[in-house]
Design a protein around this motif. Structure first.
Motif, PDB file in Angstrom:
ATOM      1  N   ASP A  49     -72.711 -62.059 -34.843  1.00 19.88           N
ATOM      2  CA  ASP A  49     -72.152 -60.820 -35.410  1.00 19.88           C
ATOM      3  C   ASP A  49     -71.487 -59.963 -34.335  1.00 19.88           C
ATOM      4  O   ASP A  49     -70.371 -59.473 -34.514  1.00 19.88           O
ATOM      5  N   THR A  50     -72.201 -59.791 -33.224  1.00 17.03           N
ATOM      6  CA  THR A  50     -71.661 -58.994 -32.118  1.00 17.03           C
ATOM      7  C   THR A  50     -70.444 -59.680 -31.513  1.00 17.03           C
ATOM      8  O   THR A  50     -69.421 -59.038 -31.245  1.00 17.03           O
ATOM      9  N   ILE A  51     -70.536 -60.972 -31.316  1.00 12.59           N
ATOM     10  CA  ILE A  51     -69.431 -61.703 -30.705  1.00 12.59           C
ATOM     11  C   ILE A  51     -68.176 -61.567 -31.586  1.00 12.59           C
ATOM     12  O   ILE A  51     -67.087 -61.267 -31.098  1.00 12.59           O
ATOM     13  N   PHE A  52     -68.385 -61.760 -32.890  1.00 14.40           N
ATOM     14  CA  PHE A  52     -67.250 -61.668 -33.815  1.00 14.40           C
ATOM     15  C   PHE A  52     -66.623 -60.270 -33.763  1.00 14.40           C
ATOM     16  O   PHE A  52     -65.397 -60.130 -33.720  1.00 14.40           O
ATOM     17  N   ASN A  53     -67.470 -59.247 -33.751  1.00 14.59           N
ATOM     18  CA  ASN A  53     -66.991 -57.870 -33.647  1.00 14.59           C
ATOM     19  C   ASN A  53     -66.170 -57.636 -32.399  1.00 14.59           C
ATOM     20  O   ASN A  53     -65.137 -56.962 -32.437  1.00 14.59           O
ATOM     21  N   HIS A  54     -66.630 -58.169 -31.284  1.00 15.91           N
ATOM     22  CA  HIS A  54     -65.917 -58.001 -30.020  1.00 15.91           C
ATOM     23  C   HIS A  54     -64.566 -58.699 -30.050  1.00 15.91           C
ATOM     24  O   HIS A  54     -63.589 -58.196 -29.500  1.00 15.91           O
ATOM     25  N   VAL A  55     -64.532 -59.850 -30.686  1.00 22.25           N
ATOM     26  CA  VAL A  55     -63.264 -60.576 -30.759  1.00 22.25           C
ATOM     27  C   VAL A  55     -62.303 -59.854 -31.702  1.00 22.25           C
ATOM     28  O   VAL A  55     -61.128 -59.679 -31.393  1.00 22.25           O
ATOM     29  N   LYS A  56     -62.821 -59.382 -32.814  1.00 23.23           N
ATOM     30  CA  LYS A  56     -61.945 -58.734 -33.799  1.00 23.23           C
ATOM     31  C   LYS A  56     -61.432 -57.380 -33.307  1.00 23.23           C
ATOM     32  O   LYS A  56     -60.265 -57.066 -33.433  1.00 23.23           O
ATOM     33  N   LYS A  57     -62.339 -56.590 -32.739  1.00 25.21           N
ATOM     34  CA  LYS A  57     -61.955 -55.225 -32.375  1.00 25.21           C
ATOM     35  C   LYS A  57     -61.579 -55.067 -30.911  1.00 25.21           C
ATOM     36  O   LYS A  57     -61.113 -54.006 -30.497  1.00 25.21           O
ATOM     37  N   GLY A  58     -61.812 -56.108 -30.128  1.00 28.50           N
ATOM     38  CA  GLY A  58     -61.567 -56.012 -28.704  1.00 28.50           C
ATOM     39  C   GLY A  58     -62.828 -55.581 -27.985  1.00 28.50           C
ATOM     40  O   GLY A  58     -63.768 -55.083 -28.615  1.00 28.50           O
ATOM     41  N   TYR A  59     -62.858 -55.807 -26.688  1.00 29.82           N
ATOM     42  CA  TYR A  59     -64.092 -55.592 -25.934  1.00 29.82           C
ATOM     43  C   TYR A  59     -63.762 -55.422 -24.458  1.00 29.82           C
ATOM     44  O   TYR A  59     -62.964 -56.181 -23.892  1.00 29.82           O
ATOM     45  N   ARG A  60     -64.351 -54.374 -23.876  1.00 28.79           N
ATOM     46  CA  ARG A  60     -64.185 -54.189 -22.437  1.00 28.79           C
ATOM     47  C   ARG A  60     -65.503 -54.542 -21.758  1.00 28.79           C
ATOM     48  O   ARG A  60     -66.519 -53.885 -21.978  1.00 28.79           O
ATOM     49  N   GLY A  61     -65.496 -55.567 -20.955  1.00 25.53           N
ATOM     50  CA  GLY A  61     -66.700 -55.985 -20.240  1.00 25.53           C
ATOM     51  C   GLY A  61     -66.553 -55.741 -18.757  1.00 25.53           C
ATOM     52  O   GLY A  61     -65.658 -55.016 -18.326  1.00 25.53           O
ATOM     53  N   LYS A  62     -67.446 -56.356 -17.972  1.00 26.96           N
ATOM     54  CA  LYS A  62     -67.421 -56.171 -16.522  1.00 26.96           C
ATOM     55  C   LYS A  62     -66.237 -56.887 -15.898  1.00 26.96           C
ATOM     56  O   LYS A  62     -65.746 -56.512 -14.852  1.00 26.96           O
ATOM     57  N   ARG A  63     -65.783 -57.949 -16.567  1.00 29.50           N
ATOM     58  CA  ARG A  63     -64.752 -58.788 -15.967  1.00 29.50           C
ATOM     59  C   ARG A  63     -63.348 -58.386 -16.362  1.00 29.50           C
ATOM     60  O   ARG A  63     -62.389 -58.698 -15.647  1.00 29.50           O
ATOM     61  N   ILE A  65     -60.683 -57.023 -20.007  1.00 29.00           N
ATOM     62  CA  ILE A  65     -60.527 -56.576 -21.389  1.00 29.00           C
ATOM     63  C   ILE A  65     -60.141 -57.734 -22.288  1.00 29.00           C
ATOM     64  O   ILE A  65     -59.145 -58.430 -22.054  1.00 29.00           O
ATOM     65  N   MET A  66     -60.978 -57.932 -23.287  1.00 25.30           N
ATOM     66  CA  MET A  66     -60.672 -58.893 -24.344  1.00 25.30           C
ATOM     67  C   MET A  66     -59.865 -58.138 -25.389  1.00 25.30           C
ATOM     68  O   MET A  66     -60.351 -57.164 -25.975  1.00 25.30           O
ATOM     69  N   PRO A  67     -58.592 -58.522 -25.613  1.00 28.42           N
ATOM     70  CA  PRO A  67     -57.763 -57.752 -26.544  1.00 28.42           C
ATOM     71  C   PRO A  67     -58.185 -57.965 -28.000  1.00 28.42           C
ATOM     72  O   PRO A  67     -58.666 -59.050 -28.335  1.00 28.42           O
ATOM     73  N   PRO A  68     -58.016 -56.946 -28.865  1.00 26.59           N
ATOM     74  CA  PRO A  68     -58.360 -57.115 -30.283  1.00 26.59           C
ATOM     75  C   PRO A  68     -57.706 -58.375 -30.856  1.00 26.59           C
ATOM     76  O   PRO A  68     -56.518 -58.615 -30.625  1.00 26.59           O
ATOM     77  N   LYS A  69     -58.508 -59.163 -31.561  1.00 25.38           N
ATOM     78  CA  LYS A  69     -58.065 -60.416 -32.194  1.00 25.38           C
ATOM     79  C   LYS A  69     -57.426 -61.388 -31.194  1.00 25.38           C
ATOM     80  O   LYS A  69     -56.685 -62.285 -31.600  1.00 25.38           O
ATOM     81  N   GLY A  70     -57.681 -61.207 -29.904  1.00 25.15           N
ATOM     82  CA  GLY A  70     -57.038 -62.064 -28.905  1.00 25.15           C
ATOM     83  C   GLY A  70     -55.527 -62.033 -29.049  1.00 25.15           C
ATOM     84  O   GLY A  70     -54.839 -63.010 -28.755  1.00 25.15           O
ATOM     85  N   ASN A  71     -55.017 -60.895 -29.526  1.00 25.78           N
ATOM     86  CA  ASN A  71     -53.587 -60.700 -29.778  1.00 25.78           C
ATOM     87  C   ASN A  71     -53.042 -61.547 -30.927  1.00 25.78           C
ATOM     88  O   ASN A  71     -51.832 -61.650 -31.097  1.00 25.78           O
ATOM     89  N   CYS A  72     -53.910 -62.164 -31.707  1.00 25.13           N
ATOM     90  CA  CYS A  72     -53.447 -62.910 -32.886  1.00 25.13           C
ATOM     91  C   CYS A  72     -53.548 -61.967 -34.086  1.00 25.13           C
ATOM     92  O   CYS A  72     -54.503 -62.011 -34.852  1.00 25.13           O
ATOM     93  N   PHE A  73     -52.550 -61.099 -34.212  1.00 31.43           N
ATOM     94  CA  PHE A  73     -52.669 -59.992 -35.173  1.00 31.43           C
ATOM     95  C   PHE A  73     -52.623 -60.443 -36.619  1.00 31.43           C
ATOM     96  O   PHE A  73     -53.137 -59.781 -37.492  1.00 31.43           O
ATOM     97  N   ASN A  74     -52.011 -61.593 -36.869  1.00 32.70           N
ATOM     98  CA  ASN A  74     -51.990 -62.081 -38.252  1.00 32.70           C
ATOM     99  C   ASN A  74     -53.125 -63.059 -38.551  1.00 32.70           C
ATOM    100  O   ASN A  74     -53.149 -63.697 -39.593  1.00 32.70           O
ATOM    101  N   CYS A  75     -54.065 -63.183 -37.617  1.00 31.31           N
ATOM    102  CA  CYS A  75     -55.208 -64.072 -37.846  1.00 31.31           C
ATOM    103  C   CYS A  75     -56.193 -63.444 -38.845  1.00 31.31           C
ATOM    104  O   CYS A  75     -56.519 -62.264 -38.732  1.00 31.31           O
ATOM    105  N   SER A  76     -56.674 -64.260 -39.780  1.00 29.32           N
ATOM    106  CA  SER A  76     -57.701 -63.807 -40.724  1.00 29.32           C
ATOM    107  C   SER A  76     -59.063 -63.854 -40.036  1.00 29.32           C
ATOM    108  O   SER A  76     -59.211 -64.463 -38.970  1.00 29.32           O
ATOM    109  N   ASP A  77     -60.066 -63.228 -40.675  1.00 30.88           N
ATOM    110  CA  ASP A  77     -61.438 -63.296 -40.156  1.00 30.88           C
ATOM    111  C   ASP A  77     -61.880 -64.747 -40.023  1.00 30.88           C
ATOM    112  O   ASP A  77     -62.541 -65.133 -39.058  1.00 30.88           O
ATOM    113  N   LYS A  78     -61.514 -65.542 -41.014  1.00 33.19           N
ATOM    114  CA  LYS A  78     -61.897 -66.949 -41.029  1.00 33.19           C
ATOM    115  C   LYS A  78     -61.315 -67.691 -39.821  1.00 33.19           C
ATOM    116  O   LYS A  78     -61.982 -68.511 -39.187  1.00 33.19           O
TER     117      LYS A  78
END
Ligand code: HEC
Length: 101
Positions: A49-63, A65-78
């Motif tokens: 759940d957390t991982i999916f949230n980070h991928v969908k909404k983006g995530y700033r970690g120690k290393r 920035i993971m961009p929201p949806k990995g920049n695949c803006f037309n990607c569905s949740d699936k």
């Protein structure tokens, strides 16, 4: 992460190749490669759940920035879910030295 269907893995591979591999295959902008096993073990501990949230909404970690949806803006949740499963399937295979699809 067992018994992921070939259909999901194929979808995941497509999304991964298009959107995630630039960073995660080559380790660009602080992204972990799919052979950074310790890193991905720690990610897996967060739960899907957390991982999916980070991928969908983006995530700033120690290393970096993971961009929201990995920049695949037309990607569905699936599709996003499938690309995450594809990543973890690859890590398991890379660890075991078996082939990825
Ligand atoms: C522009 C580069 C970039 C792209 C494109 C990208 N990522 Fe990331 N990703 C990162 C970085 C950097 C981090 C590391 C954040 C940290 O731990 O500091 C990350 C972290 C992650 C994590 C771990 C999140 C967590 O909770 O720790 C997952 C899962 C992930 N990426 C999946 C994906 C997927 C799936 C895609 C494609 C849909 C993708 N990434 C595309 C840069 C990228």
């Amino acid at each position: 992460m067992k018994n992921i269907s070939t259909e999901v893995l194929t979808m995941g591979k497509e999304v991964y190749s298009r959107s995630c591999s630039t960073c995660h295959t080559y380790g660009l902008s602080g992204a972990a490669k799919l052979v950074d096993f310790d890193y991905w073990d720690r990610v897996a501990d967060k739960g899907m759940d957390t991982i999916f949230n980070h991928v969908k909404k983006g995530y700033r970690g120690k290393r970096g920035i993971m961009p929201p949806k990995g920049n695949c803006f037309n990607c569905s949740d699936k599709e996003l879910q499938a690309s995450i499963l594809y990543i973890f399937e690859n890590i398991i295979n890379n660890k075991a030295g078996t082939k990825n699809i």
